[in-house]
Design an enzyme around this catalytic site. Sequence first.
Site, PDB file in Angstrom:
ATOM      1  N   CYS A   1       3.213  -0.880  -2.456  1.00  0.00           N
ATOM      2  CA  CYS A   1       2.480  -1.443  -3.603  1.00  0.00           C
ATOM      3  C   CYS A   1       2.964  -2.851  -3.938  1.00  0.00           C
ATOM      4  O   CYS A   1       2.182  -3.677  -4.419  1.00  0.00           O
ATOM      5  CB  CYS A   1       2.633  -0.556  -4.833  1.00  0.00           C
ATOM      6  SG  CYS A   1       1.483   0.826  -4.909  1.00  0.00           S
TER       7      CYS A   1
ATOM      8  N   HIS B   1      11.345  -4.180 -11.783  1.00  0.00           N
ATOM      9  CA  HIS B   1      10.437  -3.422 -10.918  1.00  0.00           C
ATOM     10  C   HIS B   1       9.479  -4.389 -10.223  1.00  0.00           C
ATOM     11  O   HIS B   1       8.747  -5.124 -10.863  1.00  0.00           O
ATOM     12  CB  HIS B   1       9.678  -2.419 -11.783  1.00  0.00           C
ATOM     13  CG  HIS B   1       8.843  -1.447 -11.032  1.00  0.00           C
ATOM     14  ND1 HIS B   1       7.576  -1.747 -10.578  1.00  0.00           N
ATOM     15  CD2 HIS B   1       9.085  -0.171 -10.658  1.00  0.00           C
ATOM     16  CE1 HIS B   1       7.073  -0.699  -9.966  1.00  0.00           C
ATOM     17  NE2 HIS B   1       7.967   0.290 -10.007  1.00  0.00           N
TER      18      HIS B   1
ATOM     19  N   GLU C   1      13.021   0.686  -7.814  1.00  0.00           N
ATOM     20  CA  GLU C   1      12.002  -0.021  -7.014  1.00  0.00           C
ATOM     21  C   GLU C   1      11.950  -1.495  -7.400  1.00  0.00           C
ATOM     22  O   GLU C   1      10.888  -2.077  -7.591  1.00  0.00           O
ATOM     23  CB  GLU C   1      10.619   0.625  -7.236  1.00  0.00           C
ATOM     24  CG  GLU C   1      10.607   2.117  -6.979  1.00  0.00           C
ATOM     25  CD  GLU C   1       9.296   2.778  -7.358  1.00  0.00           C
ATOM     26  OE1 GLU C   1       8.935   3.785  -6.719  1.00  0.00           O
ATOM     27  OE2 GLU C   1       8.626   2.285  -8.283  1.00  0.00           O
TER      28      GLU C   1
ATOM     29  N   CYS D   1       0.634   6.015  -5.516  1.00  0.00           N
ATOM     30  CA  CYS D   1       0.046   4.716  -5.832  1.00  0.00           C
ATOM     31  C   CYS D   1      -0.203   3.875  -4.591  1.00  0.00           C
ATOM     32  O   CYS D   1      -1.161   3.102  -4.549  1.00  0.00           O
ATOM     33  CB  CYS D   1       0.943   3.963  -6.813  1.00  0.00           C
ATOM     34  SG  CYS D   1       2.683   3.883  -6.319  1.00  0.00           S
ATOM     35  N   CYS D   2       0.641   4.012  -3.580  1.00  0.00           N
ATOM     36  CA  CYS D   2       0.541   3.124  -2.419  1.00  0.00           C
ATOM     37  C   CYS D   2      -0.702   3.370  -1.561  1.00  0.00           C
ATOM     38  O   CYS D   2      -1.417   2.421  -1.229  1.00  0.00           O
ATOM     39  CB  CYS D   2       1.816   3.217  -1.577  1.00  0.00           C
ATOM     40  SG  CYS D   2       3.311   2.664  -2.450  1.00  0.00           S
TER      41      CYS D   2
ATOM     42  N   HIS E   1       2.306   4.356 -19.767  1.00  0.00           N
ATOM     43  CA  HIS E   1       1.335   3.808 -18.806  1.00  0.00           C
ATOM     44  C   HIS E   1      -0.106   3.890 -19.308  1.00  0.00           C
ATOM     45  O   HIS E   1      -1.044   3.848 -18.511  1.00  0.00           O
ATOM     46  CB  HIS E   1       1.431   4.511 -17.437  1.00  0.00           C
ATOM     47  CG  HIS E   1       2.710   4.265 -16.700  1.00  0.00           C
ATOM     48  ND1 HIS E   1       3.898   4.860 -17.051  1.00  0.00           N
ATOM     49  CD2 HIS E   1       2.991   3.490 -15.622  1.00  0.00           C
ATOM     50  CE1 HIS E   1       4.855   4.466 -16.223  1.00  0.00           C
ATOM     51  NE2 HIS E   1       4.336   3.629 -15.357  1.00  0.00           N
TER      52      HIS E   1
ATOM     53  N   GLU F   1       8.572  -1.455  -1.444  1.00  0.00           N
ATOM     54  CA  GLU F   1       7.444  -0.583  -1.738  1.00  0.00           C
ATOM     55  C   GLU F   1       6.137  -1.209  -1.253  1.00  0.00           C
ATOM     56  O   GLU F   1       5.904  -2.402  -1.427  1.00  0.00           O
ATOM     57  CB  GLU F   1       7.370  -0.303  -3.242  1.00  0.00           C
ATOM     58  CG  GLU F   1       6.279   0.685  -3.611  1.00  0.00           C
ATOM     59  CD  GLU F   1       6.184   0.939  -5.098  1.00  0.00           C
ATOM     60  OE1 GLU F   1       5.146   1.462  -5.544  1.00  0.00           O
ATOM     61  OE2 GLU F   1       7.134   0.601  -5.826  1.00  0.00           O
TER      62      GLU F   1
ATOM     63  N   GLY G   1       4.459  -1.693 -20.540  1.00  0.00           N
ATOM     64  CA  GLY G   1       5.587  -1.314 -19.692  1.00  0.00           C
ATOM     65  C   GLY G   1       5.324  -1.490 -18.211  1.00  0.00           C
ATOM     66  O   GLY G   1       6.226  -1.816 -17.454  1.00  0.00           O
ATOM     67  N   HIS G   2       4.114  -1.221 -17.790  1.00  0.00           N
ATOM     68  CA  HIS G   2       3.728  -1.463 -16.393  1.00  0.00           C
ATOM     69  C   HIS G   2       2.496  -2.356 -16.409  1.00  0.00           C
ATOM     70  O   HIS G   2       1.403  -1.934 -16.758  1.00  0.00           O
ATOM     71  CB  HIS G   2       3.424  -0.160 -15.667  1.00  0.00           C
ATOM     72  CG  HIS G   2       3.372  -0.310 -14.173  1.00  0.00           C
ATOM     73  ND1 HIS G   2       2.678  -1.332 -13.537  1.00  0.00           N
ATOM     74  CD2 HIS G   2       3.946   0.416 -13.172  1.00  0.00           C
ATOM     75  CE1 HIS G   2       2.818  -1.203 -12.229  1.00  0.00           C
ATOM     76  NE2 HIS G   2       3.571  -0.158 -11.978  1.00  0.00           N
TER      77      HIS G   2
END
Length: 687
Positions: free
Chosen positions: A351, A281, A333, A424-425, A166, A349, A215-216
Amino acid sequence: MPTTRFPLKPLLLTALGLRLATAALAQQKADYPIQAVPFTKVKLADNFWLPRLKTNTDVTIPASFQRCEATNRVKNFEMAAAKSGKFATTYPFDDTDIYKTIEGASYSMQLEPDAKLDAYVDELIKKVAAAQEPDGYLYTARTIDPQHPHAWAGKERWEKERELSHELYNAGHLYEAAVAHYEATGKRNLLNIALKNADLVCATFGPGKRAVAPGHEIVEMGLVKLYRATGQPKYLATARFFLDQRGQYKGYDAKSQDVWKNGAYWQDHQPVVAQKEAIGHAVRAEYLYSAMADVAALTGDKPLLVAVDTIWQNMVGKKLYVTGGTGAASDGERFGRNYELPNATAYNETCASVADVYWQQRMWQLHGDAKYADVLEKVLYNGLISGVGLDGKSFFYSNAMQVKNSASFNQSEAQRSGWFDCSCCPTNLARLFPALPGYVYGQQGRDVLVNLFVSSTADLQVGKDKVQLVQQNNYPWDGGLQFTVNPARATDFNLLVRIPGWARGEALPTNLYTFAQPSAAKVEVKVNGQPVPYQLRNGYAVLPRKWHKGDVVTVTLPMEVRRVVANPHVQDDLGKVALQRGPLMYCAEWTDNQGRASNLIVPPTAQFTATYKPELLNGVTALTATVPAVQVNEATNSIQTVPQTLTAIPYYAWANRGKGEMTVWFPAKVVDVDLVTQPAVQKEEKK
């Protein structure tokens, strides 16, 4: 963190800042055909959204900063500056909670100046700057102790970026926060940190250099923000490079059905231009699709545009919950298979709803079709604001579709939490809410488009003419909309008012959900009290006119209670209905329905009454009807039905009064009730 407010002194952009903005304008040529009216040009006076934005400013943002301190997220930066200690939180992306909250605070300060908040953010920025390495690298999970980095980080920089580290995800949120802070204050203290890091990223990755599919995703969106702020082509080029790296890694097993082994979890299984399905995801995916829209708009890349259009059709046609939630599968997720939308284990989720709002707005700016705003509205009013409690400091990470009082019922969260190890949310919501006024209007030439119905005053520029547009309504409880047009002088332009799909007989702009019965109710449009015929273009009522000061447009939307049914391919919703009124989806919660919700039937004959209740859940319109309720006769171990008043509340408002049963989908017949679980439920309740 201090919450007392003092007006900020007016901040002037430096000469360097002015040159930066001028360069940005000079460099940018291609862009979205439709431009959103900036959120700073739209002043809310809305009974629904304004209190939420105020709660976000007064409660959510201060609570997020306080929790970043209490959970050692801030300490990680302090230790990175000292090059001493041990990474003190759980995940290497915990840095982003500070970045996202700074972003939200920056947007908030643009709407409501706050000197103490400004000073607090500056102190945080000093800690971020001290944690940055000399060449621009910024990642506390490694810098604190480079010899013993976080297990996800890899021994060397970028080693595990494709999957776990990340590092670029952290960078993306830094860039977004930096641009927001610069726009809010005119100060470059955070922007300089971001640019130094971005220059390192651009020097490290690119043709002939290091290659990876992040990756994200979100670094791509962040780089586009930096490109817009500076006009530097390398930022846009690197964003595009990261998109192009997808589908290039040779280490996946293409024959595997496991999304982690075949690369689909990271949307890395195919080149982006070849992808046709929303997969993996959900948050990563929707950030990717947002970036694809950005790059397509800014470069005119038609294959990229075709790909993102195709993915949108798949997601909205086969993978979207009726509440607007996305990401059906809790293991990862992630999106499930086509039409895999289980209620019992729905993940959704928060997010992912935030990311979907970003994506839908970009799709609308690309195409100008109201269907994208229809989906955006569904997400905003349902699956997104369900993620934060009415108190502004309790949250859902996942957003359930059904909760039962049964030990055997495998469900996601049944009650809200103040914070999470992976938080994160809450911080994602903190950054979205203040920018909400920027989703209300758009412009394309002499077309002014109204997307959201939010009482407000907007200051627009149509050609060379200034136009003030005042919205007044009681949406979403009432369908009466009023728009007062105040041009500085009589001005020709087209006012386009979105006629929501739900008001035109469309539950969704695909056949994933439909209304059970047609409606004869019509939308009525008047100008200065007189009904006017109008052309419907891409879901908008087009009103061309030479507008004079004080011209009034009224639109009346039918606010009926509608039954929604799912596509027959959605196995979990067969024989069931959901309830919708206006843009809102409804649910039944235990506290209003004799302690249960899973035993209620909504037959076609049920007649609903809508009543506004100002004392309930900060004021909501509740739905009531007499319906059959299933009970178990323990003496004979048989099933019987009894009449009961069903009370339904807006889905977003559930779980604000304690823990108990909830359901969105109701069986239409007794035979469709999950009778097998009923005795278990009865016994569970008696414990």
